[in-house]
Design a protein around this motif. Structure first.
Motif, PDB file in Angstrom:
ATOM      1  N   MET A   1      42.666  52.075  45.569  1.00  0.00           N
ATOM      2  CA  MET A   1      43.002  51.471  44.286  1.00  0.00           C
ATOM      3  C   MET A   1      42.229  52.141  43.152  1.00  0.00           C
ATOM      4  N   GLN A   2      42.775  52.071  41.965  1.00  0.00           N
ATOM      5  CA  GLN A   2      42.070  52.553  40.778  1.00  0.00           C
ATOM      6  C   GLN A   2      40.881  51.626  40.501  1.00  0.00           C
ATOM      7  N   PRO A   3      39.680  52.168  40.461  1.00  0.00           N
ATOM      8  CA  PRO A   3      38.532  51.287  40.218  1.00  0.00           C
ATOM      9  C   PRO A   3      38.638  50.557  38.877  1.00  0.00           C
ATOM     10  N   GLN A   4      38.293  49.284  38.907  1.00  0.00           N
ATOM     11  CA  GLN A   4      38.296  48.487  37.672  1.00  0.00           C
ATOM     12  C   GLN A   4      36.894  47.949  37.394  1.00  0.00           C
ATOM     13  N   SER A   5      35.902  48.605  37.996  1.00  0.00           N
ATOM     14  CA  SER A   5      34.537  48.091  37.873  1.00  0.00           C
ATOM     15  C   SER A   5      34.015  48.195  36.441  1.00  0.00           C
ATOM     16  N   HIS A   6      34.512  49.181  35.693  1.00  0.00           N
ATOM     17  CA  HIS A   6      34.062  49.305  34.304  1.00  0.00           C
ATOM     18  C   HIS A   6      34.523  48.124  33.457  1.00  0.00           C
ATOM     19  N   ARG A   7      35.531  47.393  33.966  1.00  0.00           N
ATOM     20  CA  ARG A   7      36.017  46.211  33.235  1.00  0.00           C
ATOM     21  C   ARG A   7      35.326  44.934  33.734  1.00  0.00           C
ATOM     22  N   PHE A   8      34.213  45.110  34.402  1.00  0.00           N
ATOM     23  CA  PHE A   8      33.546  43.984  35.052  1.00  0.00           C
ATOM     24  C   PHE A   8      33.451  42.756  34.151  1.00  0.00           C
ATOM     25  N   LYS A   9      32.993  42.960  32.916  1.00  0.00           N
ATOM     26  CA  LYS A   9      32.786  41.792  32.044  1.00  0.00           C
ATOM     27  C   LYS A   9      34.100  41.066  31.746  1.00  0.00           C
ATOM     28  N   GLN A  10      35.148  41.844  31.464  1.00  0.00           N
ATOM     29  CA  GLN A  10      36.453  41.207  31.225  1.00  0.00           C
ATOM     30  C   GLN A  10      36.946  40.500  32.496  1.00  0.00           C
ATOM     31  N   ASN A  11      36.778  41.188  33.639  1.00  0.00           N
ATOM     32  CA  ASN A  11      37.215  40.594  34.906  1.00  0.00           C
ATOM     33  C   ASN A  11      36.546  39.244  35.123  1.00  0.00           C
ATOM     34  N   VAL A  12      35.264  39.195  34.813  1.00  0.00           N
ATOM     35  CA  VAL A  12      34.511  37.961  35.012  1.00  0.00           C
ATOM     36  C   VAL A  12      35.056  36.852  34.099  1.00  0.00           C
ATOM     37  N   SER A  13      35.333  37.195  32.844  1.00  0.00           N
ATOM     38  CA  SER A  13      35.863  36.175  31.922  1.00  0.00           C
ATOM     39  C   SER A  13      37.134  35.578  32.491  1.00  0.00           C
ATOM     40  N   VAL A  14      38.014  36.442  32.994  1.00  0.00           N
ATOM     41  CA  VAL A  14      39.272  35.955  33.562  1.00  0.00           C
ATOM     42  C   VAL A  14      38.998  35.049  34.766  1.00  0.00           C
ATOM     43  N   ALA A  15      38.100  35.509  35.651  1.00  0.00           N
ATOM     44  CA  ALA A  15      37.825  34.759  36.883  1.00  0.00           C
ATOM     45  C   ALA A  15      37.257  33.376  36.589  1.00  0.00           C
ATOM     46  N   LEU A  16      36.405  33.296  35.596  1.00  0.00           N
ATOM     47  CA  LEU A  16      35.766  32.008  35.300  1.00  0.00           C
ATOM     48  C   LEU A  16      36.778  30.973  34.803  1.00  0.00           C
ATOM     49  N   GLN A  17      37.888  31.467  34.233  1.00  0.00           N
ATOM     50  CA  GLN A  17      38.906  30.542  33.722  1.00  0.00           C
ATOM     51  C   GLN A  17      39.949  30.190  34.790  1.00  0.00           C
ATOM     52  N   ASP A  18      39.885  30.866  35.935  1.00  0.00           N
ATOM     53  CA  ASP A  18      40.939  30.737  36.941  1.00  0.00           C
ATOM     54  C   ASP A  18      40.653  29.533  37.857  1.00  0.00           C
ATOM     55  N   VAL A  19      41.397  28.452  37.612  1.00  0.00           N
ATOM     56  CA  VAL A  19      41.116  27.198  38.312  1.00  0.00           C
ATOM     57  C   VAL A  19      41.317  27.329  39.828  1.00  0.00           C
ATOM     58  N   GLN A  20      42.427  27.974  40.219  1.00  0.00           N
ATOM     59  CA  GLN A  20      42.717  28.163  41.647  1.00  0.00           C
ATOM     60  C   GLN A  20      41.578  28.906  42.322  1.00  0.00           C
ATOM     61  N   LEU A  21      41.131  29.965  41.651  1.00  0.00           N
ATOM     62  CA  LEU A  21      40.072  30.794  42.209  1.00  0.00           C
ATOM     63  C   LEU A  21      38.792  29.982  42.380  1.00  0.00           C
ATOM     64  N   GLN A  22      38.473  29.197  41.373  1.00  0.00           N
ATOM     65  CA  GLN A  22      37.238  28.420  41.450  1.00  0.00           C
ATOM     66  C   GLN A  22      37.277  27.462  42.636  1.00  0.00           C
ATOM     67  N   LYS A  23      38.456  26.899  42.889  1.00  0.00           N
ATOM     68  CA  LYS A  23      38.595  25.986  44.034  1.00  0.00           C
ATOM     69  C   LYS A  23      38.382  26.745  45.339  1.00  0.00           C
ATOM     70  N   ALA A  24      39.014  27.920  45.416  1.00  0.00           N
ATOM     71  CA  ALA A  24      38.900  28.725  46.641  1.00  0.00           C
ATOM     72  C   ALA A  24      37.449  29.122  46.886  1.00  0.00           C
ATOM     73  N   LEU A  25      36.751  29.442  45.814  1.00  0.00           N
ATOM     74  CA  LEU A  25      35.364  29.895  45.973  1.00  0.00           C
ATOM     75  C   LEU A  25      34.454  28.780  46.478  1.00  0.00           C
ATOM     76  N   GLU A  26      34.778  27.564  46.102  1.00  0.00           N
ATOM     77  CA  GLU A  26      34.004  26.447  46.642  1.00  0.00           C
ATOM     78  C   GLU A  26      34.100  26.425  48.165  1.00  0.00           C
ATOM     79  N   ARG A  27      35.300  26.752  48.669  1.00  0.00           N
ATOM     80  CA  ARG A  27      35.488  26.744  50.124  1.00  0.00           C
ATOM     81  C   ARG A  27      34.618  27.786  50.818  1.00  0.00           C
ATOM     82  N   VAL A  28      34.367  28.909  50.154  1.00  0.00           N
ATOM     83  CA  VAL A  28      33.518  29.944  50.748  1.00  0.00           C
ATOM     84  C   VAL A  28      32.155  29.344  51.048  1.00  0.00           C
ATOM     85  N   GLN A  29      31.619  28.679  50.043  1.00  0.00           N
ATOM     86  CA  GLN A  29      30.280  28.128  50.208  1.00  0.00           C
ATOM     87  C   GLN A  29      30.286  27.092  51.325  1.00  0.00           C
ATOM     88  N   GLU A  30      31.260  26.176  51.265  1.00  0.00           N
ATOM     89  CA  GLU A  30      31.308  25.128  52.290  1.00  0.00           C
ATOM     90  C   GLU A  30      31.464  25.740  53.679  1.00  0.00           C
TER      91      GLU A  30
END
Ligand code: SF4
Lengths: 474, 208
Positions: free
Chosen positions: A1-30
């Motif tokens: 894949m084309q690296p998108q690491s240089h967009r890290f900060k933007q990627n993070v902003s998107v992820a923090l707003q993503d409700v589905q993702l936040q739910k899934a991430l809780e499951r990782v911890q549990e």
């Protein structure tokens, strides 16, 4: 894949707003964190095993040339072939050439991070090959055309509903027209659809959890049995592995396997641990006619020579990301390439450069949880700090950040000035935050306060509290 | 210079001054590594760990009973009394209740029966070797995988299995360490049995 690491900060902003993702991430911890803790608590030898694991991996790195050559000669002695690739391009070409030579039309794949690292699927598809991922998580992502977001559970960010939608669209043409809403139904449908693909495939490509120098074997560890079918049914088996995967003996492999499943999924052992050594033997009723191992360097010899050597001990268990508070809120895709979490933040700048991926190291909070669970005791925070030091040295941070860091360093080195300044700042913040006890927004820290509040500080610095308490005791 | 030479040269340049164990020696005589304490009752431990991984166990006294147990298990699973067995098991007293054929699987067998090379008490695993008389496809394609193990095949740790394997000569193309049925947790971390391989793993234990 084309690296998108240089967009890290933007990627993070998107992820923090993503409700589905936040739910899934809780499951990782549990899921992962609790299971690991439970299984580790039943093995009194675990800490000793970690120390031993570290020693084995260090011994391998100290003697890597010997073990690689031994591995190669053992594969050859059993009728297999070893191919060496300095970079991703060479590795892709080796696999493409084998597929061409054997007239392959369809390729079935077991899970392999190296395959992701060298972007193998795109290359094979460009050659007109039909490529199918067989690990359920990877299969889901192939349908979604997304990269993995976790090295052990690649589709951890996907919800059941999203998977159902993907299957509904992809499997309609195969006669599956029902929208599924239970996990058993989804798994069953994937099983049925993929079953015929194993039987059709000409080439099976798997990764390697370890390569054994003693016997020339590659080891794959799965719960699904997908990798095992992928390396048994097709007439050609290709293993994609990096040079750091080699271990001395079957005993060493066992010692590391004891750490791997426990650290990864909290199991004592996975359902299938499979050792493949060469192609099928005379008289064998099944197994592949050809066996190839592609050994990839891709920057690892450089790491071996430098400050990041310890990182090559990694056995890809994923524990560091499961325990990382940063991964736990931003998810794997934010990291923008193949390897997420703490191990990814160390590896990615090594592979892609600090210009592309330097920000990954800057997200670390230095809480040290990753290093305390790493089964081979990699000092991940130290390695991340090394990336930061290099960025500072190469003046890669924004001017303001560099200025702020330099100013802070100047003050902090002079305790006589630092302490009064800190207590003044804290008093001011405390007064401003009085009542609510927290700030919803702060000038210049908008990015920080957007997704969380800043707690208002207590009235005293740690140092003055410390002094007072010591004074009281005396 | 080939890619191989260039990679190895780079490795040699940074591993030139070696200290510690001699690698050739480590391979010739693998040092004894830490082995977890297993307690004394190895058969019980094997059963517990096998069950923990999702497998099941039936203990019998002889081959005759083993065949009866196979039939019972297939009936319980509500499948036709037909199975595909490893040629190595041709000598079992199969009787006429079961329809038995021998050889590798092409994907349409619901039940397979195979022998094992050994069983590992540490993890409740069975170890299967590929070979002329034990096809690997039987371990993965059928829905139900039944493994016949004799009690004298039990070893303590992985390492003991390797000692046995080294003694037996050449390592075969495939060594499968199997601990439970096929499973996945890839959908929302929910455990689901029967991903791509067998939905059931049943070990028939012959006490000798
Ligand atoms: S760095 Fe350590 S914890 Fe992280 S994946 Fe590698 S071995 Fe596991």
């Amino acid at each position: 894949m084309q690296p998108q690491s240089h967009r890290f900060k933007q990627n993070v902003s998107v992820a923090l707003q993503d409700v589905q993702l936040q739910k899934a991430l809780e499951r990782v911890q549990e899921g992962f964190v609790d299971k690991r803790a439970a299984v580790v608590s039943t093995l009194p030898e675990f800490e000793q095993l970690r120390e031993q694991g570290k020693a084995i991996r260090n011994h391998v790195l100290d003697n890597l040339d010997f073990y690689l050559q031994r591995f190669e000669s053992q594969v050859q002695a059993r009728g297999g072939q070893v191919h060496w690739a300095e970079n991703a391009q060479q590795a892709r070409d080796i696999v493409r050439d084998i597929c061409k030579r054997v007239g392959a039309k369809m390729v079935i794949k077991g899970k392999s991070m190296i395959s992701e690292e060298i972007a193998l699927n795109d290359a094979l598809e460009a050659d007109g090959l039909d490529v199918v991922e067989s690990d359920l998580g990877e299969y889901i992502l192939q349908l979604a055309q997304e990269p993995p977001s976790h090295i052990i559970a690649p589709a951890i960010h996907k919800t059941k509903a999203q998977i159902s939608e993907l299957f509904y669209h992809a499997h309609q043409k195969l006669g599956y027209t029902r929208k599924l809403d239970t996990v058993p139904d989804l798994v069953n449908e994937a099983r049925e659809v993929l079953r015929s693909r194993y039987l059709e495939a000409d080439v099976g490509i798997t990764g390697a959890n370890f390569l054994v120098a003693e016997t020339g074997s590659n080891i794959i560890v799965t719960n699904e049995g997908n990798g095992d079918l992928s390396c048994t049914l097709p007439r050609v088996h290709i293993v994609t592995a990096s040079i750091d995967k080699v271990v001395p003996t079957l005993d060493d492999a066992s010692a590391l396997l004891r750490l791997l499943a426990r650290s990864a999924t909290g199991q004592e052992i996975t359902s299938y641990t499979t050792f493949s050594s060469g192609p099928k033997r005379a008289g064998d009723p099944d197994g592949p006619d050809e066996y190839h191992v592609v050994l990839l360097d891709n920057g690892r010899t450089e790491m071996l020579a430098g400050a990041f050597r310890d990182m090559l001990r990694c056995i890809r268990c994923g524990a560091c990301m499961n325990h990382c508070p940063v991964y736990g809120v931003i998810g794997g895709h934010s990291y923008g390439w193949v390897y997420p979490g703490p191990m990814g933040s160390v590896l990615t700048p090594n592979f892609l450069g600090l210009d592309e991926a330097g920000d990954l190291a800057n997200a670390c909070t230095m809480n040290g949880h990753c290093a305390s669970v790493c089964p081979v005791k990699i000092p991940l925070p130290d390695l991340l700090r090394e990336h930061r030091r290099r960025q500072f040295e190469r003046k890669l941070q924004p001017r303001f950040a560099r200025f702020a860091l330099a100013a802070w360093a100047t003050i902090v080195r002079r305790p006589r000035h630092y302490q009064p300044l800190m207590s003044m700042g804290i008093r001011i913040l405390n007064r401003l935050g009085r009542g609510k006890g927290r700030f919803k927004s702060l000038p210049m820290l908008g990015a920080w306060t957007q997704t969380r509040d800043l707690p208002a500080p207590q009235t005293q610095t740690f140092q003055s509290l410390w002094k007072k308490q010591r004074g009281d005791e005396r | 210079m080939s890619a191989r030479e260039r990679i190895l040269n780079r490795v040699r340049a940074v591993t030139a001054d070696k200290n510690g164990d001699d690698p050739a020696r480590r391979i010739a005589e693998p040092p004894r590594l830490i082995r977890p304490d297993l307690g004394d009752d190895l058969v019980q431990r094997f059963g517990e760990k096998l069950t923990l991984g999702g497998g099941s166990l039936a203990r019998v006294q002889d081959l005759q009973q083993a065949v009866v147990e196979i039939e019972l298990f297939i009936r319980d699973a509500e499948l036709a009394l037909s199975l595909r067995a490893a040629p190595a098991l041709k000598g079992l007293p199969w009787g006429d209740a079961l329809e038995v054929s021998f050889g590798p699987s092409a994907g349409d067998d619901l039940v397979s029966v195979t022998p094992a090379f050994c069983a590992i008490a540490e993890t409740g695993s069975v170890v299967l070797l590929s070979g002329e008389h034990s096809p690997t496809t039987l371990n993965f394609l059928p829905d139900v995988h039944i493994v016949v193990v004799e009690s004298n095949q039990l070893v303590r740790h992985f390492e003991d299995a390797w000692i046995k394997l080294r003694e037996s000569g050449e390592i075969p193309r495939t060594v499968n360490i199997i601990t439970g049925p096929s499973k996945t947790a890839d959908v929302e971390q929910t455990l689901q049995i029967g991903a791509h391989g067998p939905r059931k793993l049943h070990v028939i234990w012959i006490d000798r």
